[in-house]
Design a protein around this motif. Structure first.
Motif, PDB file in Angstrom:
ATOM      1  N   THR A  97       0.842  -1.206   0.000  1.00  0.00           N
ATOM      2  CA  THR A  97       0.000   0.000   0.000  1.00  0.00           C
ATOM      3  C   THR A  97       0.871   1.247   0.000  1.00  0.00           C
ATOM      4  O   THR A  97       1.927   1.271   0.643  1.00  0.00           O
ATOM      5  N   LEU A  98       0.407   2.257  -0.706  1.00  0.00           N
ATOM      6  CA  LEU A  98       1.027   3.594  -0.636  1.00  0.00           C
ATOM      7  C   LEU A  98      -0.015   4.540  -0.043  1.00  0.00           C
ATOM      8  O   LEU A  98      -1.170   4.538  -0.468  1.00  0.00           O
ATOM      9  N   VAL A  99       0.397   5.319   0.948  1.00  0.00           N
ATOM     10  CA  VAL A  99      -0.499   6.349   1.482  1.00  0.00           C
ATOM     11  C   VAL A  99       0.045   7.699   1.028  1.00  0.00           C
ATOM     12  O   VAL A  99       1.196   8.031   1.332  1.00  0.00           O
ATOM     13  N   ALA A 100      -0.749   8.445   0.302  1.00  0.00           N
ATOM     14  CA  ALA A 100      -0.274   9.713  -0.261  1.00  0.00           C
ATOM     15  C   ALA A 100      -0.896  10.895   0.483  1.00  0.00           C
ATOM     16  O   ALA A 100      -1.956  10.781   1.082  1.00  0.00           O
ATOM     17  N   ALA A 101      -0.202  12.019   0.407  1.00  0.00           N
ATOM     18  CA  ALA A 101      -0.715  13.274   0.974  1.00  0.00           C
ATOM     19  C   ALA A 101      -0.828  14.274  -0.159  1.00  0.00           C
ATOM     20  O   ALA A 101       0.140  14.490  -0.897  1.00  0.00           O
ATOM     21  N   LEU A 102      -2.011  14.899  -0.285  1.00  0.00           N
ATOM     22  CA  LEU A 102      -2.209  15.767  -1.443  1.00  0.00           C
ATOM     23  C   LEU A 102      -1.545  17.133  -1.280  1.00  0.00           C
ATOM     24  O   LEU A 102      -0.821  17.582  -2.158  1.00  0.00           O
ATOM     25  N   ASP A 103      -1.806  17.801  -0.155  1.00  0.00           N
ATOM     26  CA  ASP A 103      -1.216  19.133  -0.003  1.00  0.00           C
ATOM     27  C   ASP A 103      -0.364  19.189   1.267  1.00  0.00           C
ATOM     28  O   ASP A 103      -0.194  18.185   1.960  1.00  0.00           O
ATOM     29  N   ALA A 104       0.135  20.367   1.582  1.00  0.00           N
ATOM     30  CA  ALA A 104       1.070  20.474   2.709  1.00  0.00           C
ATOM     31  C   ALA A 104       0.395  20.121   4.031  1.00  0.00           C
ATOM     32  O   ALA A 104       1.005  19.482   4.901  1.00  0.00           O
ATOM     33  N   ASP A 105      -0.876  20.522   4.206  1.00  0.00           N
ATOM     34  CA  ASP A 105      -1.580  20.158   5.448  1.00  0.00           C
ATOM     35  C   ASP A 105      -1.758  18.645   5.534  1.00  0.00           C
ATOM     36  O   ASP A 105      -1.622  18.044   6.596  1.00  0.00           O
ATOM     37  N   GLN A 118       5.959   4.554  13.610  1.00  0.00           N
ATOM     38  CA  GLN A 118       7.335   4.317  14.083  1.00  0.00           C
ATOM     39  C   GLN A 118       7.354   4.006  15.575  1.00  0.00           C
ATOM     40  O   GLN A 118       8.076   3.115  16.020  1.00  0.00           O
ATOM     41  N   ARG A 119       6.524   4.723  16.346  1.00  0.00           N
ATOM     42  CA  ARG A 119       6.455   4.440  17.790  1.00  0.00           C
ATOM     43  C   ARG A 119       5.992   3.006  18.039  1.00  0.00           C
ATOM     44  O   ARG A 119       6.355   2.402  19.024  1.00  0.00           O
ATOM     45  N   CYS A 120       5.180   2.507  17.132  1.00  0.00           N
ATOM     46  CA  CYS A 120       4.668   1.136  17.283  1.00  0.00           C
ATOM     47  C   CYS A 120       5.608   0.113  16.654  1.00  0.00           C
ATOM     48  O   CYS A 120       5.285  -1.081  16.587  1.00  0.00           O
ATOM     49  N   GLY A 121       6.762   0.571  16.160  1.00  0.00           N
ATOM     50  CA  GLY A 121       7.769  -0.347  15.612  1.00  0.00           C
ATOM     51  C   GLY A 121       7.396  -0.938  14.264  1.00  0.00           C
ATOM     52  O   GLY A 121       7.836  -2.041  13.928  1.00  0.00           O
ATOM     53  N   LEU A 122       6.579  -0.222  13.494  1.00  0.00           N
ATOM     54  CA  LEU A 122       6.097  -0.760  12.220  1.00  0.00           C
ATOM     55  C   LEU A 122       7.021  -0.357  11.065  1.00  0.00           C
ATOM     56  O   LEU A 122       7.594   0.735  11.078  1.00  0.00           O
ATOM     57  N   ALA A 123       7.109  -1.235  10.079  1.00  0.00           N
ATOM     58  CA  ALA A 123       7.986  -0.989   8.937  1.00  0.00           C
ATOM     59  C   ALA A 123       7.271  -0.148   7.893  1.00  0.00           C
ATOM     60  O   ALA A 123       6.430  -0.660   7.151  1.00  0.00           O
ATOM     61  N   THR A 124       7.579   1.135   7.857  1.00  0.00           N
ATOM     62  CA  THR A 124       7.004   2.010   6.842  1.00  0.00           C
ATOM     63  C   THR A 124       8.095   2.963   6.361  1.00  0.00           C
ATOM     64  O   THR A 124       9.000   3.287   7.112  1.00  0.00           O
ATOM     65  N   GLN A 125       7.965   3.403   5.141  1.00  0.00           N
ATOM     66  CA  GLN A 125       9.026   4.242   4.561  1.00  0.00           C
ATOM     67  C   GLN A 125       8.441   5.563   4.074  1.00  0.00           C
ATOM     68  O   GLN A 125       7.482   5.565   3.281  1.00  0.00           O
ATOM     69  N   TRP A 126       9.014   6.675   4.526  1.00  0.00           N
ATOM     70  CA  TRP A 126       8.552   7.988   4.094  1.00  0.00           C
ATOM     71  C   TRP A 126       9.066   8.274   2.676  1.00  0.00           C
ATOM     72  O   TRP A 126      10.226   8.011   2.377  1.00  0.00           O
ATOM     73  N   LEU A 127       8.194   8.808   1.828  1.00  0.00           N
ATOM     74  CA  LEU A 127       8.577   9.129   0.451  1.00  0.00           C
ATOM     75  C   LEU A 127       8.262  10.592   0.159  1.00  0.00           C
ATOM     76  O   LEU A 127       7.287  11.141   0.685  1.00  0.00           O
ATOM     77  N   ALA A 140      -1.593  12.491  -8.975  1.00  0.00           N
ATOM     78  CA  ALA A 140      -1.569  13.890  -9.412  1.00  0.00           C
ATOM     79  C   ALA A 140      -0.181  14.496  -9.174  1.00  0.00           C
ATOM     80  O   ALA A 140       0.478  14.148  -8.193  1.00  0.00           O
ATOM     81  N   PRO A 141       0.227  15.406 -10.068  1.00  0.00           N
ATOM     82  CA  PRO A 141       1.565  15.994  -9.925  1.00  0.00           C
ATOM     83  C   PRO A 141       1.757  16.715  -8.594  1.00  0.00           C
ATOM     84  O   PRO A 141       2.863  16.839  -8.098  1.00  0.00           O
ATOM     85  N   GLY A 142       0.650  17.191  -7.998  1.00  0.00           N
ATOM     86  CA  GLY A 142       0.780  17.977  -6.765  1.00  0.00           C
ATOM     87  C   GLY A 142       1.006  17.161  -5.508  1.00  0.00           C
ATOM     88  O   GLY A 142       1.230  17.737  -4.442  1.00  0.00           O
ATOM     89  N   VAL A 143       0.963  15.851  -5.576  1.00  0.00           N
ATOM     90  CA  VAL A 143       1.094  15.033  -4.360  1.00  0.00           C
ATOM     91  C   VAL A 143       2.388  15.391  -3.621  1.00  0.00           C
ATOM     92  O   VAL A 143       3.459  15.455  -4.215  1.00  0.00           O
ATOM     93  N   ARG A 144       2.254  15.650  -2.306  1.00  0.00           N
ATOM     94  CA  ARG A 144       3.372  16.219  -1.548  1.00  0.00           C
ATOM     95  C   ARG A 144       4.208  15.220  -0.769  1.00  0.00           C
ATOM     96  O   ARG A 144       5.234  15.577  -0.204  1.00  0.00           O
ATOM     97  N   GLY A 145       3.734  14.005  -0.657  1.00  0.00           N
ATOM     98  CA  GLY A 145       4.508  13.041   0.124  1.00  0.00           C
ATOM     99  C   GLY A 145       3.754  11.741   0.201  1.00  0.00           C
ATOM    100  O   GLY A 145       2.592  11.650  -0.220  1.00  0.00           O
ATOM    101  N   GLY A 146       4.432  10.726   0.731  1.00  0.00           N
ATOM    102  CA  GLY A 146       3.762   9.428   0.815  1.00  0.00           C
ATOM    103  C   GLY A 146       4.434   8.524   1.820  1.00  0.00           C
ATOM    104  O   GLY A 146       5.533   8.804   2.317  1.00  0.00           O
ATOM    105  N   LEU A 147       3.740   7.452   2.110  1.00  0.00           N
ATOM    106  CA  LEU A 147       4.258   6.429   3.003  1.00  0.00           C
ATOM    107  C   LEU A 147       4.147   5.103   2.278  1.00  0.00           C
ATOM    108  O   LEU A 147       3.054   4.738   1.831  1.00  0.00           O
ATOM    109  N   ARG A 148       5.251   4.411   2.180  1.00  0.00           N
ATOM    110  CA  ARG A 148       5.224   3.101   1.524  1.00  0.00           C
ATOM    111  C   ARG A 148       5.129   2.020   2.600  1.00  0.00           C
ATOM    112  O   ARG A 148       5.953   1.971   3.510  1.00  0.00           O
ATOM    113  N   VAL A 149       4.095   1.209   2.485  1.00  0.00           N
ATOM    114  CA  VAL A 149       3.857   0.149   3.469  1.00  0.00           C
ATOM    115  C   VAL A 149       3.721  -1.158   2.692  1.00  0.00           C
ATOM    116  O   VAL A 149       2.670  -1.445   2.108  1.00  0.00           O
ATOM    117  N   ASP A 150       4.787  -1.928   2.689  1.00  0.00           N
ATOM    118  CA  ASP A 150       4.789  -3.121   1.841  1.00  0.00           C
ATOM    119  C   ASP A 150       4.023  -4.296   2.447  1.00  0.00           C
ATOM    120  O   ASP A 150       3.800  -5.293   1.771  1.00  0.00           O
TER     121      ASP A 150
END
Ligand code: GLY
Length: 393
Positions: A97-105, A118-127, A140-150
């Motif tokens: 799964t990828l969790v994306a963030a659309l804008d800065a908020d 991270q506090r729960c010790g889970l394997a996730t990667q900030w993108l 969308a080109p405006g996507v500001r960030g994401g979390l990769r959860v394999d």
């Protein structure tokens, strides 16, 4: 009037939780019956089927996280057994799964989720936004960030229900395609049911697995009726035209202007888009506002979705509980067990629920890992609630 019948275990409710409970009970040698006018047609038939232990984590639900992770870990073996027995491929797809963030908020909200993971010790990667789009180029080109959860995957809940029905039948589960109208209590013990065809069903043990309607069964003592409520979710199904490559390669969840959305692409071309979360009672109306909200947010995130045929709009009712966690095992009434309140996690928690209930029904003991989810957790002198509801990310 139908004849009096009997079973060792009777399960009220033939949704994913009722069916998995009945299947596992029958496998342990218990004469098991399911009472439901339309078995296989519960809330899971509307659900997207995300196995989202990590990406659907909420503050205050750390105890539930452990149960969710334990159930997710059981999925490959569970699916293999079910597929072999039922001869139905249930669409288990270990796609991540990828969790994306659309804008800065939205990115700030996603950072909160990442910190919690991270506090729960889970394997996730900030993108970064760019890295997210490299993974899923149709974002969308405006996507500001994401979390990769394999580790968060998906299954097709409709196929899962179909397979569970076959597995139950092959294990000898009897189906009574009527409503359970009243719980029979003899002395201080649940001893069976009255059915809407006028018949009765005597049972050594009764399992209440009626989803958000679990508390509606007449005859339930008030202090035993589970505190469940319907939480409406509207959900859409779109379809990739034949021959076109999929829009997405994995499940994509997102925070879009503070709201959340998910898109679940199946290998057969279906794209499930969900879901609203509405506290409005047992209403399954699909509203223009619900569909608008889902399509608006999905379009902002993946503009290409609005070109796809829209093939289905439905609403399902999640069985919400006061702490968002399920109620598993013996109730305050001898002979009556609960398997309800799974809220957002019914499909995910199916493997472990079947296992826990089968153990309770055969040994009388609630396994250690299920004890935080005893239905008696709100009673004086019982363990503290499993989780608290705080901020949802
Ligand atoms: N687990 C997804 C939902 O409840 O919408």
């Amino acid at each position: 009037m139908s004849a009096r019948r009997s079973a060792d275990v009777v399960v009220v409710g033939g949704g994913v939780i009722g069916l998995v409970t009945a299947w596992r009970a029958a496998q342990r040698g218990l004469r098991t019956a399911v009472v439901d006018p339309r078995p296989g047609d519960g809330a899971a038939g509307v659900a997207a089927g995300m196995l989202a232990a990590v990406t659907e984590l909420h503050h205050g639900e750390e105890a539930l996280l452990d149960l969710n992770l334990a159930s997710a870990a059981r999925y490959p073996e569970f699916v293999a057994e079910l597929t072999q027995l039922a001869g139905i491929d249930v669409g288990y797809r270990p796609c991540g799964t990828l969790v994306a963030a659309l804008d800065a908020d939205d990115r700030s909200l996603l950072r909160e989720l990442h910190a919690l993971q991270q506090r729960c010790g889970l394997a996730t990667q900030w993108l970064s936004g760019r890295e997210s789009r490299r993974l899923e180029p149709m974002l969308a080109p405006g996507v500001r960030g994401g979390l990769r959860v394999d580790g968060d995957h998906q299954v097709n809940p409709r196929l899962l229900l179909a397979a569970l029905l076959v597995a139950c039948e092959r294990a000898g589960v009897a189906f009574h395609r009527v409503w359970a109208t009243e719980l029979t209590v003899t002395g201080e013990r649940a001893t069976g049911l009255t059915l809407s065809d006028g018949g009765t069903l005597a049972a050594g043990q009764v399992v209440l697995a009626g989803g958000c309607r679990s508390a509606e069964l007449a005859g339930l003592p008030p202090d035993v009726a589970p505190p469940v409520r319907p939480v409406k979710g509207q959900i859409l199904r779109l379809r990739m035209p034949a021959g076109r490559p999929p829009l997405l390669s994995r499940t994509v969840r997102a925070v879009v202007r503070g709201g959340s959305i998910y898109l679940v692409p199946r290998t057969d071309g279906e794209l499930v888009l969900g879901a609203t979360s509405e506290e409005c009672g047992p209403d399954t109306t699909v509203t223009a506002g619900g569909v608008y909200q889902l399509l608006r947010d999905a379009h902002e995130l993946v503009p290409g979705v609005t070109e796809l045929p829209l093939v289905e709009c439905r609403a399902g009712l999640r069985p919400g509980s006061p702490d968002n966690a399920p109620l598993l095992g013996p109730s305050g009434l001898a002979g009556l067990h609960l398997a309800t309140g799974h809220h957002r996690n019914g499909v995910l928690l199916a493997p472990i629920t079947g296992e826990v209930l089968a153990e309770v029904l055969t040994s009388g003991e609630l396994p250690e890992h299920a004890r935080p989810f005893t239905p008696r957790r709100w009673s004086p002198g019982e363990p503290a609630p499993a989780a608290r509801e705080e901020v949802a990310v």
